[in-house]
Design a protein around this motif. Sequence first.
Motif, PDB file in Angstrom:
ATOM      1  N   ASP A 181       0.936  -1.091  -0.121  1.00 45.76           N
ATOM      2  CA  ASP A 181       0.048   0.198  -0.055  1.00 45.76           C
ATOM      3  C   ASP A 181       0.847   1.430  -0.072  1.00 45.76           C
ATOM      4  O   ASP A 181       0.529   2.324  -0.561  1.00 45.76           O
ATOM      5  N   LEU A 182       1.678   1.362   0.987  1.00 47.53           N
ATOM      6  CA  LEU A 182       2.804   2.349   0.945  1.00 47.53           C
ATOM      7  C   LEU A 182       3.567   2.915  -0.208  1.00 47.53           C
ATOM      8  O   LEU A 182       3.637   3.880  -0.860  1.00 47.53           O
ATOM      9  N   LYS A 183       3.846   1.626  -1.053  1.00 48.80           N
ATOM     10  CA  LYS A 183       4.609   1.720  -2.211  1.00 48.80           C
ATOM     11  C   LYS A 183       3.680   2.445  -3.332  1.00 48.80           C
ATOM     12  O   LYS A 183       4.008   3.239  -4.258  1.00 48.80           O
ATOM     13  N   LEU A 184       2.345   1.734  -3.460  1.00 49.09           N
ATOM     14  CA  LEU A 184       1.404   2.311  -4.439  1.00 49.09           C
ATOM     15  C   LEU A 184       1.072   3.696  -3.964  1.00 49.09           C
ATOM     16  O   LEU A 184       0.780   4.491  -5.095  1.00 49.09           O
ATOM     17  N   MET A 185       0.981   4.118  -2.963  1.00 46.36           N
ATOM     18  CA  MET A 185       0.611   5.679  -2.441  1.00 46.36           C
ATOM     19  C   MET A 185       1.922   6.606  -2.734  1.00 46.36           C
ATOM     20  O   MET A 185       1.926   7.560  -2.484  1.00 46.36           O
ATOM     21  N   ASN A 186       3.217   5.859  -2.891  1.00 47.79           N
ATOM     22  CA  ASN A 186       4.399   6.475  -2.900  1.00 47.79           C
ATOM     23  C   ASN A 186       4.633   7.410  -1.660  1.00 47.79           C
ATOM     24  O   ASN A 186       5.261   8.487  -1.702  1.00 47.79           O
ATOM     25  N   ARG A 187       4.433   6.560  -0.346  1.00 49.46           N
ATOM     26  CA  ARG A 187       4.916   7.305   0.863  1.00 49.46           C
ATOM     27  C   ARG A 187       6.181   7.397   1.160  1.00 49.46           C
ATOM     28  O   ARG A 187       6.972   6.382   0.510  1.00 49.46           O
ATOM     29  N   ALA A 188       6.774   8.082   2.005  1.00 52.12           N
ATOM     30  CA  ALA A 188       8.169   8.159   2.130  1.00 52.12           C
ATOM     31  C   ALA A 188       8.510   7.244   3.035  1.00 52.12           C
ATOM     32  O   ALA A 188       9.832   7.076   3.267  1.00 52.12           O
TER      33      ALA A 188
END
Length: 375
Positions: free
Chosen positions: A125-132
């Motif tokens: 999920d974090l990668k899909l949203m491009n979270r830091a």
Amino acid sequence: MSGIYIHIPFCKQACHYCDFHFSTSTKKKAQLVEMLCKELEIRKDELGEDSIETIYFGGGTPSLLTSEELDLIFKTIFRYYEVSENAEITLEANPDDLSEAVIKMLDASPVNRLSIGVQSFFEADLKLMNRAHNAEEALQSLKLAKQYFDNISIDLIYGIPGLTNEQWKENLKIALDLDIPHISSYALTVEPKTALEKFIEKGKVKPVADEQYREQFDILVSSLTSKGFEHYEFSNYGKPGYHSQNNMAYWLGKPYLGIGPSAHSYDGNFRKWNISNNSLYIHSIEAGNLPQQSEQLSNTDSYNEFVMTRLRTKFGVSATDLGNKFGDKFKLHFLKESKKFIEDGLMEIRQETFHITTKGKFLSDGIAADLFYIE
């Protein structure tokens, strides 16, 4: 009471779903902080003699501020404004910024509440949203923060493409196991001109079906309310004593001052908003000018906002308040238009106050819009 909102328009990288105003370049951060302080000075009389009950650092990523920058802002606020001894002072933070040194620095400052942008505990999920940050940083930041702060809120997002209901339940279980006292949870919205919108248009990301949004919202409500959280606003859940005073002030129509690029202000009659451009903001404030626009709210505007915000909250809409605040025309309009929602079980009346039912909660914004008065 009044509040101060301070917009810190800097981020390490752009999240794929975000349409807020920010810059990934921090070259002008120190200069912009100076201008935030100058704007605070210029506008020191706008709130009259009201004491400040809430201060909120939003963004962007306020956890990118250095101790010196944060100290300068606080010194300016306490110099020009009367701040309540028990004021709620919140700073939004990203998990990857919250090293123990940063948390200790925040603990030594006037900040007494952290709002941590976790969004998900799953790496995909974090990668899909491009979270830091990554999933491990999310967990570790919360464990560290709990050693220094009691009042902690986290953000969690549902309706993420690929997020199953079982994974969503696991996200909530992790937060509950960590004993986080406040959770703000939002559906992932596909905003115009964002990377997420382009990915969906090109078929790289599959859009989420409406049923899944509803299912995950229902899971959210049942999971948290069964553990002692009050669902006091559509997207907000808090244990007793941990409701966001900053957000409550917005929903109750209390005045607040918005400082920084793109920040909005409200004084009960006027809404003002600053320009969404860091360079132009800096140049204007340096010259002693406020780079803002404003609009005066009509009685109809105020009624519509009142209905929209109150129906999202536990407070509901009082028929008596409608008559006292806006007159019989608006009260009668509301009573007439609300009948169909009461008949359908989407609204109910408790002690002359209209509330959205559990069945209608997911539709609250649409219900409110149907109750608006259109000139």
